[in-house]
Each structure stands twice: as C-alpha cells, then as structure tokens.
Design a protein around this motif. Structure first.
Motif: not given
Length: 328
Positions: A175-185, A141-149
């Motif tokens: 709008k697509v917001l993108i974040n990643y949790t980290g760079t290690t396993p 409804k806001s036009g903003t969605v997210g992705f968390i890897g």
C-alpha cells in the motif's frame, strides 16, 4: 584616418575582455540556497566551478513569486551570461523575456522553454524514483509505505508515480500512502507541515516514507527519525542528515548541470538536455550512512532494475506524458 582606425581598434580590444569575463549567474528558487535539497545542489555545482576555475558568479535568492521577472531582467542587463535558474516556476516568465535578450543564454532546470537562447534541463525522476520504490518495498515490514510531496504539481507527480511503480513491481500487494504539502510555492518550505504529514502516515502503518518536497522534506526526515521509521531523501544526498535512518536518497545531478552550464559559459547549447539513469542524471545514493540498511538482496534488486530501465526491458511511465499513473 589612421588615428581613427587606431582608436577603433583600441576600443574593440578593450571591449573583448569584458565579453570574455562575463560572469555567469544563478537564481535560487523559493526555499533558499541552503535547503539541503534542490537549491543547495545547484549551489554546490556553482561552487565547484568557482573552486576549479577561480571565476566568480552572481547569485540571487528569490523571496517572492513577484520577483521572478525583475530578477531575470536585472541579471541580463548586468551582462551575466549564462543565467541559470532552478525550478519549473521560472518557465512562464523566461518564455516571456528570453527574446528581449537574444545575446544572453538562459538555462532552466526542470522545465522546457523552447526559445533559441534557452537550454532546458529535465531529469528522468520517474526512473530514479522507481529504484527508491524498489528499496522501500524491500525494506518495509508493514507492507505500507508513504510518499510526501511538496507543491501539488505534475512535476512532483513524476516522483510519486515512479516510486509507486517501483514499490508495486517489487511487492504488488503493498500500500502506498500519498500526501502533498500544499498548492502554493510555500509548500516547498514548511518542515512543520511535512512532519505532521509523516506522523499521519505512520499512524496508518507506513514504515518507509519518501519525501519529494524541497525544504519541507527536512521536516519529514526529522519526524521519520523521531518515529524510528525509515525515510528516503531527494535531490541531494540526504543520507547523512540521519545516519542509519535514511534508507537512500533519490539524487538528481542538479549540481553537475549547473557546473556544466557555467563551464560552457556563453557557448552553452540551447535545446533540451535530458538527464536520465543511463547518463547518471538520476541515481539512488549508497554510502557509509545507509550501508547497514542496504542488504545484498536489495542492492542486487536495484542493480537489476537499473539494468532493465537502461536497456528498455523495464518501462517506467512518466506521469507528465499523459497526467496519469498506471499503478494508481
């Protein structure tokens, strides 16, 4: 002479059942067997094979990166065949040791290892993620969605890019917001961090968030339910974790891949096996848990996009072909 021949024949016959009864093996990646996601899907496939055949299999849960080579060698030396492993992170080690065990078949999921005794199973994650993006754009409804890897690696960018393409094709100004949790396993098994990233995206207006983060995604889905926004699960069907709050799950047929490998046994065919939308390798989960969230228009849009992807009229870019995403 006849006695010697008789002894040799007896030895050969007694050896046959051992070869025929070689147990398959499954190695789970970091995050644990019951991560409710990728590893657990593999476990479900192995258990289905076990229930149907009455057979048994060896299993091993990884505790650290350092165990990969030791785990593979140990299972190969016990005669396990085939040995199936979940996750791209086994690629380098498998490439180094496969040649040491030419009579053992190895199956790696999510990575290509070009060896004569290795079957590489890869999924068309961008295709399934595109469908998830279509649904996210229509539900937002806001036009903003997210992705968390989870771990910031090219494989997970495949999910992110496919999702973004589906969102933008449906709602170009979204709008697509993108974040990643980290760079290690460790990024695969940090539900607390996943929840924190979700809250940060909600603060920026996201009202639908797709998690492609293994065990970390469980924290994302929980935080989304707590914030009263919609989430999208991954790998396994996670709709049931928060009924009415999980819009869908982008399911990879990891369970079927393990089941098929175990069923083939030592006859598993080496080479690359691509699991795409057309073959049922990827899909978006529809069931009673998300039924109230999926409008007829949304279902029609998913059906149309699926048809377009399969017949080639919709081209979904694969991030790993050139490490770029055309919509970002």
């Amino acid at each position: 002479m006849s006695l010697m021949k008789s002894l040799l024949t007896g030895a050969c016959l007694s050896a046959l059942p051992l070869a025929a009864l070689a147990d398959p093996a499954l190695i789970f990646d970091l995050g644990g067997k019951f991560d409710k996601s990728f590893n657990e899907a593999a476990y479900v496939g192995a258990e289905r094979w076990k229930a149907e055949t009455g057979g048994s299999y060896k299993e091993l849960e990884m505790q650290s990166e350092a165990q990969r080579e030791q785990a593979l060698r140990r299972l190969a030396e016990t005669g396990a065949n085939p040995i199936v492993m979940t996750g791209f992170a086994f690629g380098e080690v498998l490439g180094q040791i496969a040649g040491d065990y030419p009579d053992t078949k190895f199956v790696i999921i999510d990575m290509v290892v070009e060896k004569p005794n290795v079957q590489s199973i890869v999924f068309s994650e961008p295709q399934g993620s595109y469908l998830a993006g279509v649904m996210a754009a229509m539900a937002s409804k806001s036009g903003t969605v997210g992705f968390i890897g989870g771990m910031d690696v090219p494989l997970i960018h495949k999910f992110e890019c496919g999702y973004s393409q589906g969102v933008k094709a449906t709602k170009p100004d979204a709008k697509v917001l993108i974040n990643y949790t980290g760079t290690t396993p460790a990024a695969w098994n940090d539900p607390v961090k996943g929840g924190e990233l979700l809250k940060a995206q909600v603060a920026q207006g996201a009202d639908v968030v797709y998690a492609a983060a293994g065990g970390t995604g469980i924290g994302v889905l929980q935080a989304a339910a707590d914030a009263n926004i919609l989430s999208i699960g991954v790998d396994s069907n996670q709709n049931h974790l928060h009924p009415g709050k999980v819009l869908t799950s982008m399911v990879k047929g990891v369970d079927n891949s393990v089941y098929d490998a175990f069923k083939a046994g030592a006859d598993v065919e080496p080479g690359i096996k691509v699991m795409d939308l057309a073959s049922g390798g990827v899909s978006v989960a529809m069931d009673d848990n998300n039924k109230p969230l999926v409008t007829p228009e949304m279902q029609a849009a998913v059906d149309a996009a699926s048809k377009g992807i399969i017949d080639g009229t919709i081209k979904v870019h694969d991030y790993m072909t050139d490490n770029t995403c055309p919509v970002q």
